[in-house]
Motif scaffolding. Sequence first.
Motif, PDB file in Angstrom:
ATOM      1  N   GLY A   1       2.514  10.648  -4.429  1.00 41.67           N
ATOM      2  CA  GLY A   1       3.715  11.386  -4.073  1.00 41.67           C
ATOM      3  C   GLY A   1       3.930  11.537  -2.577  1.00 41.67           C
ATOM      4  N   GLY A   2       3.023  11.030  -1.763  1.00 44.59           N
ATOM      5  CA  GLY A   2       3.204  11.150  -0.315  1.00 44.59           C
ATOM      6  C   GLY A   2       2.397  10.101   0.407  1.00 44.59           C
ATOM      7  N   LEU A   3       2.429  10.135   1.725  1.00 45.68           N
ATOM      8  CA  LEU A   3       1.635   9.203   2.518  1.00 45.68           C
ATOM      9  C   LEU A   3       0.784  10.012   3.477  1.00 45.68           C
ATOM     10  CD1 LEU A   3       4.341   6.583   3.582  1.00 45.68           C
ATOM     11  CD2 LEU A   3       2.555   6.243   1.891  1.00 45.68           C
TER      12      LEU A   3
ATOM     13  N   GLY B   1       0.824  -1.204   0.000  1.00 45.09           N
ATOM     14  CA  GLY B   1       0.000   0.000   0.000  1.00 45.09           C
ATOM     15  C   GLY B   1       0.854   1.249   0.000  1.00 45.09           C
ATOM     16  N   ALA B   2       1.944   1.221   0.783  1.00 50.09           N
ATOM     17  CA  ALA B   2       2.810   2.394   0.865  1.00 50.09           C
ATOM     18  C   ALA B   2       3.475   2.664  -0.482  1.00 50.09           C
ATOM     19  CB  ALA B   2       3.865   2.182   1.950  1.00 50.09           C
ATOM     20  N   VAL B   3       3.968   1.602  -1.139  1.00 49.36           N
ATOM     21  CA  VAL B   3       4.618   1.781  -2.441  1.00 49.36           C
ATOM     22  C   VAL B   3       3.625   2.390  -3.429  1.00 49.36           C
ATOM     23  CG1 VAL B   3       5.555   0.545  -4.433  1.00 49.36           C
ATOM     24  CG2 VAL B   3       6.322  -0.035  -2.128  1.00 49.36           C
ATOM     25  N   ARG B   4       2.397   1.824  -3.466  1.00 44.53           N
ATOM     26  CA  ARG B   4       1.422   2.320  -4.436  1.00 44.53           C
ATOM     27  C   ARG B   4       0.999   3.745  -4.127  1.00 44.53           C
ATOM     28  NH1 ARG B   4      -3.288  -1.840  -5.154  1.00 44.53           N
ATOM     29  NH2 ARG B   4      -3.893  -0.348  -6.743  1.00 44.53           N
ATOM     30  N   GLU B   5       0.818   4.028  -2.825  1.00 42.17           N
ATOM     31  CA  GLU B   5       0.393   5.381  -2.456  1.00 42.17           C
ATOM     32  C   GLU B   5       1.483   6.398  -2.770  1.00 42.17           C
ATOM     33  OE1 GLU B   5      -0.912   5.736   1.589  1.00 42.17           O
ATOM     34  OE2 GLU B   5      -1.459   7.839   1.353  1.00 42.17           O
ATOM     35  N   LEU B   6       2.739   6.003  -2.484  1.00 43.43           N
ATOM     36  CA  LEU B   6       3.860   6.903  -2.757  1.00 43.43           C
ATOM     37  C   LEU B   6       3.956   7.223  -4.242  1.00 43.43           C
ATOM     38  CD1 LEU B   6       6.871   5.701  -0.602  1.00 43.43           C
ATOM     39  CD2 LEU B   6       5.940   8.005  -0.729  1.00 43.43           C
TER      40      LEU B   6
ATOM     41  N   GLY C   1       9.623  15.670  -3.541  1.00 39.67           N
ATOM     42  CA  GLY C   1       9.740  17.061  -3.975  1.00 39.67           C
ATOM     43  C   GLY C   1       8.485  17.498  -4.708  1.00 39.67           C
ATOM     44  N   ALA C   2       8.262  18.806  -4.762  1.00 36.82           N
ATOM     45  CA  ALA C   2       7.005  19.326  -5.279  1.00 36.82           C
ATOM     46  C   ALA C   2       6.848  19.107  -6.775  1.00 36.82           C
ATOM     47  CB  ALA C   2       6.889  20.817  -4.956  1.00 36.82           C
ATOM     48  N   SER C   3       7.976  18.904  -7.493  1.00 41.06           N
ATOM     49  CA  SER C   3       7.876  18.781  -8.943  1.00 41.06           C
ATOM     50  C   SER C   3       7.541  17.353  -9.375  1.00 41.06           C
ATOM     51  CB  SER C   3       9.182  19.215  -9.590  1.00 41.06           C
ATOM     52  OG  SER C   3      10.225  18.364  -9.150  1.00 41.06           O
ATOM     53  N   PHE C   4       7.392  16.427  -8.407  1.00 43.55           N
ATOM     54  CA  PHE C   4       7.098  15.036  -8.728  1.00 43.55           C
ATOM     55  C   PHE C   4       5.713  14.899  -9.369  1.00 43.55           C
ATOM     56  CE2 PHE C   4       5.249  10.949  -7.281  1.00 43.55           C
ATOM     57  CZ  PHE C   4       6.095  10.096  -7.968  1.00 43.55           C
TER      58      PHE C   4
ATOM     59  N   LEU D   1       2.875  12.660   5.341  1.00 46.94           N
ATOM     60  CA  LEU D   1       4.185  12.917   4.752  1.00 46.94           C
ATOM     61  C   LEU D   1       3.969  13.339   3.304  1.00 46.94           C
ATOM     62  CD1 LEU D   1       5.798   9.563   5.948  1.00 46.94           C
ATOM     63  CD2 LEU D   1       6.318  11.788   6.921  1.00 46.94           C
ATOM     64  N   PRO D   2       3.611  14.595   3.057  1.00 42.56           N
ATOM     65  CA  PRO D   2       3.328  14.984   1.679  1.00 42.56           C
ATOM     66  C   PRO D   2       4.614  15.202   0.887  1.00 42.56           C
ATOM     67  CG  PRO D   2       2.947  16.830   3.156  1.00 42.56           C
ATOM     68  CD  PRO D   2       3.478  15.708   3.992  1.00 42.56           C
TER      69      PRO D   2
END
Lengths: 207, 196
Positions: free
Chosen positions: A156-158, A147-152, A175-178, A170-171
């Motif tokens: 881009g965050g958790l 779940g963490a891998v897919r959410e990341l 980085g913001a450009s992701f 953890l947004p």
Amino acid sequence: MAKSLAQEFTKGLWKEIPPFRLVLGLCPVLGVTTSMKNGIGMGLATAFVLICSNILVSLLRKVVPSKVRIACFIIIIATFVIVVEMMMQAFVYGLFLDLGVFIPLIVVNCIVLGRAEAFASKNSVIPSMADGMGIGLGFTFSLAALGAVRELLGTGGLAGDIFGFLPYELPNLFGASFEPFAFAVQAPGAFICLGLMLFLLNLVPSK
Amino acid sequence: MEMIKMVVVLTILSVISGGGLKWLEEFTKPMIEVQELELVKGPAIREILKGASNDPVESRFKIQDGDEERTVFVGAFDGEPRVAVLEVSGKGFADKFGLLVAFDVVEDKLAGISVTTHKETPGLGGEAKDNPAWAAQFKGKPVNKQCKVTNDGGDINALSGATITSRAVCDATNQALAKYEEFKPQLVENMKSAVK
């Protein structure tokens, strides 16, 4: 039974960790792991059912006639699944809405029935409990990781909480450009992420 | 002998399981109702009654229907109570579902419907809840005409791939229409005092 209690417990955490080592019960694995929060919720729900049913199956193993054992296991498992379903609705309704149809499906999760048949029906109560806890925690851990891998990748965050407690956020870890891969949280992304994790795990020998 | 043992063991197990679950159900029921009201029905009611001048979730009363109690939510527009929301349940493709049906008591029209709790397949039957455009078809239908999907000669377009769910929603709506006919005088009478 030469194995120690600690071994029964820890085998579920690494050597036989579901679903990576025992590639079983993939339906909820692929279905609910759109976020770490859902993965943990589903994993703990399954772990609860697994521990309770292992204990009961083991207690009743001498009473239950072998011809109807599967039917008895299913009754026991189904009872605990309904307990989980009602408790979730009463206390963490939001999580229940996210997991939805996958909670009743724990009844037919082959990990739960598999442990009842392969372990609890042949061993005494304490090792069965250890086995249930190990496999259950291993399953929770795997679901949380997937779940963490897919959410990341997908957002881009958790962010979320565990059963209404322990909120975490953890947004923008990259980085913001992701640019998020929305693909990772969709159904096909589940297969690909699971496949990649299986590949990584198989690089490490299990023995 | 073995036969008897099998029957006895299975029976005892089922009885204990059934009894225990019944007890747990009684225990969790009030909590589940509160959670449903807050997280599922509340937003659905507010969505149907957009623009209401009161809080429709708070403005509710109960009516006695045979042995059961039915909760009715009231929406007021410009201070005048005009929409009553009834709750019915229908038999969907997977399991029972809850349906809120809103009636405009002044014009005798459907003011909207919304599926609440359900276990339909996401993407197919689940669209009945997730796709507001589909539910919007019911808005403005007269109360004296039964709802039917186009396949059955009606004018509701069924969800693609989910004819059974679509029919079930129509059936549940019709059930609500019948209740509305039956209880209209009581509804109108209670609505005034319920508005908060």
